[in-house]
Design a protein around this motif. Structure first.
Motif, PDB file in Angstrom:
ATOM      1  N   MET A 277      66.072  71.470   2.594  1.00 16.40           N
ATOM      2  CA  MET A 277      66.652  72.607   1.853  1.00 16.40           C
ATOM      3  C   MET A 277      65.938  72.745   0.521  1.00 16.40           C
ATOM      4  SD  MET A 277      70.549  73.173   0.482  1.00 16.40           S
ATOM      5  CE  MET A 277      71.208  73.018   2.093  1.00 16.40           C
ATOM      6  N   LYS A 278      65.687  73.990   0.126  1.00 16.46           N
ATOM      7  CA  LYS A 278      65.065  74.257  -1.170  1.00 16.46           C
ATOM      8  C   LYS A 278      66.084  74.931  -2.073  1.00 16.46           C
ATOM      9  CE  LYS A 278      60.875  76.010  -1.161  1.00 16.46           C
ATOM     10  NZ  LYS A 278      60.033  74.987  -1.798  1.00 16.46           N
ATOM     11  N   LEU A 279      66.202  74.409  -3.275  1.00 19.49           N
ATOM     12  CA  LEU A 279      67.176  74.947  -4.219  1.00 19.49           C
ATOM     13  C   LEU A 279      66.482  75.416  -5.482  1.00 19.49           C
ATOM     14  CD1 LEU A 279      69.931  72.177  -4.240  1.00 19.49           C
ATOM     15  CD2 LEU A 279      69.776  74.156  -2.721  1.00 19.49           C
ATOM     16  N   ASN A 280      66.966  76.540  -6.031  1.00 14.10           N
ATOM     17  CA  ASN A 280      66.653  76.905  -7.410  1.00 14.10           C
ATOM     18  C   ASN A 280      67.830  76.434  -8.252  1.00 14.10           C
ATOM     19  OD1 ASN A 280      64.247  78.343  -6.826  1.00 14.10           O
ATOM     20  ND2 ASN A 280      65.435  80.144  -6.274  1.00 14.10           N
ATOM     21  N   TRP A 281      67.549  75.740  -9.332  1.00 13.82           N
ATOM     22  CA  TRP A 281      68.614  75.194 -10.184  1.00 13.82           C
ATOM     23  C   TRP A 281      68.404  75.713 -11.595  1.00 13.82           C
ATOM     24  CZ3 TRP A 281      72.670  72.322  -8.442  1.00 13.82           C
ATOM     25  CH2 TRP A 281      73.493  71.706  -9.394  1.00 13.82           C
ATOM     26  N   PHE A 282      69.263  76.677 -11.982  1.00 16.13           N
ATOM     27  CA  PHE A 282      69.197  77.257 -13.320  1.00 16.13           C
ATOM     28  C   PHE A 282      70.154  76.489 -14.228  1.00 16.13           C
ATOM     29  CE2 PHE A 282      66.754  81.202 -12.882  1.00 16.13           C
ATOM     30  CZ  PHE A 282      66.666  81.305 -11.514  1.00 16.13           C
ATOM     31  N   SER A 283      69.619  75.900 -15.271  1.00 17.46           N
ATOM     32  CA  SER A 283      70.464  75.077 -16.136  1.00 17.46           C
ATOM     33  C   SER A 283      69.778  74.877 -17.475  1.00 17.46           C
ATOM     34  CB  SER A 283      70.684  73.710 -15.488  1.00 17.46           C
ATOM     35  OG  SER A 283      71.330  72.809 -16.364  1.00 17.46           O
ATOM     36  N   PRO A 284      70.549  74.725 -18.566  1.00 14.10           N
ATOM     37  CA  PRO A 284      69.927  74.187 -19.772  1.00 14.10           C
ATOM     38  C   PRO A 284      69.420  72.779 -19.453  1.00 14.10           C
ATOM     39  CG  PRO A 284      72.318  74.426 -20.045  1.00 14.10           C
ATOM     40  CD  PRO A 284      71.976  74.976 -18.712  1.00 14.10           C
ATOM     41  N   LEU A 285      68.340  72.398 -20.109  1.00 12.08           N
ATOM     42  CA  LEU A 285      67.727  71.098 -19.824  1.00 12.08           C
ATOM     43  C   LEU A 285      67.603  70.298 -21.110  1.00 12.08           C
ATOM     44  CD1 LEU A 285      64.780  72.335 -17.520  1.00 12.08           C
ATOM     45  CD2 LEU A 285      67.022  71.481 -16.802  1.00 12.08           C
ATOM     46  N   PRO A 286      67.731  68.984 -21.026  1.00  7.78           N
ATOM     47  CA  PRO A 286      67.460  68.171 -22.206  1.00  7.78           C
ATOM     48  C   PRO A 286      66.054  68.474 -22.715  1.00  7.78           C
ATOM     49  CG  PRO A 286      68.294  66.817 -20.385  1.00  7.78           C
ATOM     50  CD  PRO A 286      68.022  68.194 -19.842  1.00  7.78           C
ATOM     51  N   PRO A 287      65.824  68.595 -24.013  1.00  6.74           N
ATOM     52  CA  PRO A 287      66.710  68.166 -25.102  1.00  6.74           C
ATOM     53  C   PRO A 287      67.651  69.236 -25.645  1.00  6.74           C
ATOM     54  CG  PRO A 287      64.579  68.738 -26.001  1.00  6.74           C
ATOM     55  CD  PRO A 287      64.491  68.980 -24.520  1.00  6.74           C
ATOM     56  N   ALA A 288      67.921  70.294 -24.887  1.00 15.94           N
ATOM     57  CA  ALA A 288      68.893  71.281 -25.361  1.00 15.94           C
ATOM     58  C   ALA A 288      70.194  70.569 -25.704  1.00 15.94           C
ATOM     59  CB  ALA A 288      69.138  72.338 -24.282  1.00 15.94           C
ATOM     60  N   ARG A 289      70.819  71.018 -26.770  1.00 20.05           N
ATOM     61  CA  ARG A 289      71.980  70.290 -27.289  1.00 20.05           C
ATOM     62  C   ARG A 289      73.262  70.733 -26.598  1.00 20.05           C
ATOM     63  NH1 ARG A 289      70.499  69.848 -33.746  1.00 20.05           N
ATOM     64  NH2 ARG A 289      68.825  68.352 -33.459  1.00 20.05           N
ATOM     65  N   THR A 290      73.311  70.447 -25.332  1.00 16.10           N
ATOM     66  CA  THR A 290      74.497  70.736 -24.552  1.00 16.10           C
ATOM     67  C   THR A 290      74.634  69.677 -23.472  1.00 16.10           C
ATOM     68  OG1 THR A 290      75.417  72.228 -22.861  1.00 16.10           O
ATOM     69  CG2 THR A 290      73.068  72.417 -23.306  1.00 16.10           C
ATOM     70  N   ASP A 291      75.865  69.283 -23.207  1.00 22.50           N
ATOM     71  CA  ASP A 291      76.052  68.234 -22.216  1.00 22.50           C
ATOM     72  C   ASP A 291      75.726  68.721 -20.810  1.00 22.50           C
ATOM     73  OD1 ASP A 291      78.342  66.240 -20.590  1.00 22.50           O
ATOM     74  OD2 ASP A 291      76.839  65.436 -21.957  1.00 22.50           O
ATOM     75  N   ILE A 292      75.684  70.049 -20.638  1.00 20.24           N
ATOM     76  CA  ILE A 292      75.353  70.565 -19.310  1.00 20.24           C
ATOM     77  C   ILE A 292      73.900  70.225 -18.966  1.00 20.24           C
ATOM     78  CG2 ILE A 292      75.185  72.675 -17.909  1.00 20.24           C
ATOM     79  CD1 ILE A 292      77.519  73.768 -19.611  1.00 20.24           C
ATOM     80  N   GLY A 293      73.053  70.177 -19.986  1.00 26.16           N
ATOM     81  CA  GLY A 293      71.683  69.718 -19.762  1.00 26.16           C
ATOM     82  C   GLY A 293      71.671  68.274 -19.306  1.00 26.16           C
TER      83      GLY A 293
END
Lengths: 347, 432
Positions: B1-17
């Motif tokens: 399976m191939k996924l696109n994953w849209f997300s803030p990424l470290p070092p962005a200052r959010t725990d979601i990253g």
């Protein structure tokens, strides 16, 4: 029987699909059947229009018309073959290829759209669900049958038919040119032939037909000039059927290297004209008829390889003539005729 | 399976990253992942597990995006990190990972400062929440009502889900809501890979002053004001030290309060520090203060991080926190913040080991329920249904469009036979 041929058309365009439908209609009428062609205008852009038309075809009621029962529907093209009828046979020219083998390929368009995935999945799902409704499924060629099996796990029988006016093709003494009759279109790869031509000596190619894509045609003419081929590449534009047959008849060989063609009338027309065909290993339909070094040459899809094949036949007219004759004999052995096709469709 | 994953990424200052970074190893074992970001830089470590591609919402490479089987959109309340993601999600349906239930601030920003669309905002509020929503929206737009008031009452969650194939949620509250709205939904507790083992019960060597810690993106809803008031109001304040790590939304105001309350010797503001330093601070802290009011409905990655250190914590009894087991956290009532904080601090002084046990129970819960492998399996299983979800959404679209068409030229209502044939046709084309 009262038979409806369900197909689609691009308005103001006449091509292989129209030839196929009209040939089938005429063949069925010749056997005493009442036949009508239902050609639905098909617009595939924006992509959401595709699904609208799938639904529209599905909603047509062809069971009867004006109180008269329709005995058989023969579905030829997407999405017309979705029309519902209790006695339906499919003879698939090709599926909606942007949702299949052209998905994420340079010649496809659907994957350029944000809803492309959604439409692709819908097309595939509908084909898988609805095609098996048919009493029998035929494919235009082994290539089309292979795709149907590969993508949809649907079995189909390849069913060949003759090109338009098959009986009127003839062979004459070869003049000094190769003939390439095909819409000027990237998937037909006239550009590849020009690149190969530039690597040959003395070879001349005559291209016939108008452009699907005017930008592509302009690019071809620019390439001719840039490669210094002005005296060896001749663009004939639109020619009549009679003129086309004459050009076939006097050609030394026919060039036909499309990418993954469904069927390819040009190959059959060449064989009917007793001319060898130069094609490529990835050309699809033509490979079902061209036997390498027997009825033509099959080259790798590169300008080098194509140039070598062109030079080989150009430099050996006797071999070209022999291959052409062999091609005609092979065609005759295949029993490609409308009566045969009709018999299988109605069996 | 191939996924696109849209997300803030470290070092962005959010725990979601950090969340994405935590699950990426497990996710990459199950699927071919492409991380999509509008950031100029990202932690290179991520590229061990996935391809990272930059994008701009107005120039999306659809052929490349369409190579994936499904796209995941990690949506949170902070427009700084999630605006571009939301914009893409509204163009191509995918699976929304809903990190914050309340998205009022996000959409208020979109309508007011991005689009300048007052009527649009008020109409949406009215459409979702009736006349009261419309009135309050108008008041807020005219600066006559606070955002805090809107956050409490009008989460605007449906606006993030309008184009979703499905939703992944991390809280029971969000699950109930999304199910009620009829969206396909998968529930999985927020993942966190438990790391260092700590036995706080035996750490009797911790002596006063005891270290309190607050960390993360510290907006007013983190209730730092109340914590400082609580400390200042206790004679025992000399027995505590408060360390503040992370980004303060109004550092000037906080420093002024610290000074006014005479807490300069008791409070240290460290700002954003490297992760190892924050982990070390958590490791040596005695009590975390992880209050939220109003809550954005989020499952707190901060809470998981606190439990990872087996650290006892004060949390507000609101939102997803209210459903945490009593034995794993120490609750503070939002209407009695200062008093409850003081009660807990005094109780801590009497029985620090008892509070340490709370932290240990939190750690056990983390190990049992928040393993990344379990989370990833739930996500992958959900993604496998993407094709079905896409066809279902298409069926809904078709029904709407057909209804539009019929409505424009059929009156009175079309016969049921017509609907039956239409429904059959749509179902045949889109069913799996």
């Amino acid at each position: 029987m009262r038979i409806v041929i369900a197909t689609v058309q691009s308005l103001f365009v006449r091509g292989g699909a129209e030839i196929h439908a009209h040939g089938l209609r005429d063949a069925l009428r010749a056997e005493g059947h009442a036949v009508e062609i239902m050609a639905i205008p098909f617009k595939w852009y924006p992509p959401e229009r595709i699904v609208d038309q799938m639904l529209a075809c599905r909603l047509f009621d062809l069971t009867e018309s004006d109180g008269v029962q329709v005995d058989l529907v023969i579905g030829l093209k997407f999405p017309a073959y979705f029309v519902s009828h209790p006695n339906k046979v499919l003879w698939i020219l090709h599926q909606h290829r942007p949702a299949y083998d052209l998905w994420n390929q340079p010649l496809g368009d659907l994957h350029h759209h944000p809803n492309g995935l959604q439409i692709r999945d819908t097309v595939r799902q509908a084909d898988r669900q609805l095609m098996p409704e048919a009493k029998a499924i035929f494919a235009n060629s082994m290539n089309v049958a292979r795709r149907l099996k590969c993508y949809c796990n649907i079995e189909s029988a390849p069913l060949y038919h003759p090109p338009q006016d098959a009986a009127r093709f003839y062979c004459a003494d070869a003049d000094d040119y190769f003939f390439f009759p095909s819409r000027l279109s990237p998937n037909k790869r006239q550009h590849l032939v020009l690149e190969a031509l530039a690597q040959t000596s003395g070879v001349r190619v005559c291209f016939a037909s108008s452009a699907n894509y005017s930008a592509y045609a302009r690019d071809l003419l620019t390439t001719v000039h840039d490669l210094g081929l002005d005296d060896r590449a001749l663009f004939l534009g639109d020619i009549s059927e009679e003129e086309k047959r004459a050009w076939f008849a006097h050609a030394r060989a026919v060039l036909y290297p499309p990418i993954d063609e469904d069927y390819g009338y040009v190959t059959l027309e060449s064989m009917l004209s007793a001319k060898p065909v130069i094609t490529c290993t990835d050309s699809g339909g033509p490979l079902e008829f061209v036997r390498d070094k027997e009825t033509g040459l099959v080259a790798e899809p590169s300008s080098d390889a194509l140039a070598a094949a062109m030079s080989e036949l150009w430099g050996n007219p006797a071999a070209a003539e022999a291959m052409g004759k062999a091609g005609r004999e092979y065609y005759d052995s295949l029993d490609i005729s409308w009566p045969s096709a009709v018999a299988r469709l109605l069996a | 399976m191939k996924l696109n994953w849209f997300s803030p990424l470290p070092p962005a200052r959010t725990d979601i990253g950090h969340y994405t970074a935590r699950i990426l190893p497990a996710l990459s074992r199950e699927a071919d992942v492409t991380l999509w970001t509008d950031q100029a830089e990202w932690d290179a470590e991520l590229e061990r597990y996935a391809t990272v591609r930059q994008y701009q919402p107005d120039r999306l490479p659809w052929p490349e995006l369409n190579r994936a089987d499904v796209s995941f959109y990690n949506i949170g309340n902070n427009a700084e990190f999630h605006l571009a993601i939301w914009q893409v999600s509204s163009l191509q349906p995918g699976i929304v990972v809903l990190h914050d239930f309340c998205l009022q601030e996000f959409f208020a920003y979109v309508y007011r400062w991005l689009k300048g669309d007052r009527d649009g905002y008020i109409n949406q509020m009215g459409s979702l929440y009736g006349e009261m929503g419309r009135i309050d929206a108008d008041l807020w737009w005219n600066d006559q009502l606070s955002m805090a008031h809107l956050i409490e009452r009008y989460p605007l969650t449906p606006l993030a889900l309008a184009d979703a194939l499905g939703v992944v949620v991390h809280t029971e509250h969000a699950l109930t809501f999304v199910k009620r709205k009829g969206y396909p939904v998968a529930f999985a507790p927020l993942p966190f890979a438990a790391t260092t083992q700590v036995d706080r019960g035996s750490q009797a060597q911790h002596e006063p002053p005891y270290r309190l810690i607050v960390f993360g993106y510290i907006h007013r809803n983190r209730r730092l004001e109340s914590l400082l008031d609580a400390l200042a109001g206790m004679p025992e304040k000399r027995l505590f030290r408060l360390d503040i790590y992370g980004q303060l939304s109004d550092e000037e105001r906080v420093r002024a309060q610290i000074a006014a309350l005479g807490l300069a010797d008791a409070v240290s503001i460290h700002g954003f520090v490297p992760e190892p330093e924050l982990d070390a601070a958590l490791g040596s802290a005695d009590l975390a203060v992880n209050l939220r009011f109003p809550s954005m409905g989020e499952a707190s990655g901060s809470q998981l991080r606190i439990w990872n250190h087996a650290l006892p914590s004060l949390v507000t009894r609101v939102g997803a926190y209210a459903s945490l087991p009593e034995e794993t956290v120490a609750f503070v009532r939002p209407e009695h913040e200062v008093a409850d904080i003081q009660t807990h601090l005094r109780a801590f002084l009497r029985d620090p080991i008892g509070y340490a046990r709370i932290g240990e129970r939190g750690r056990r819960r983390l190990e049992q329920q928040h393993a990344p492998d379990v989370y990833v399996r739930a996500v992958i299983d959900f993604a496998a249904h993407a094709q079905c979800l896409r066809l279902g959404m298409l069926a809904d679209d078709m029904v709407e469009r057909v209804a539009d068409q019929l409505g424009s030229w059929v009156s009175p209502a079309p016969p049921s036979e017509m609907f039956r044939r239409l429904a059959e046709g749509i179902a045949l084309l889109t069913s799996t």
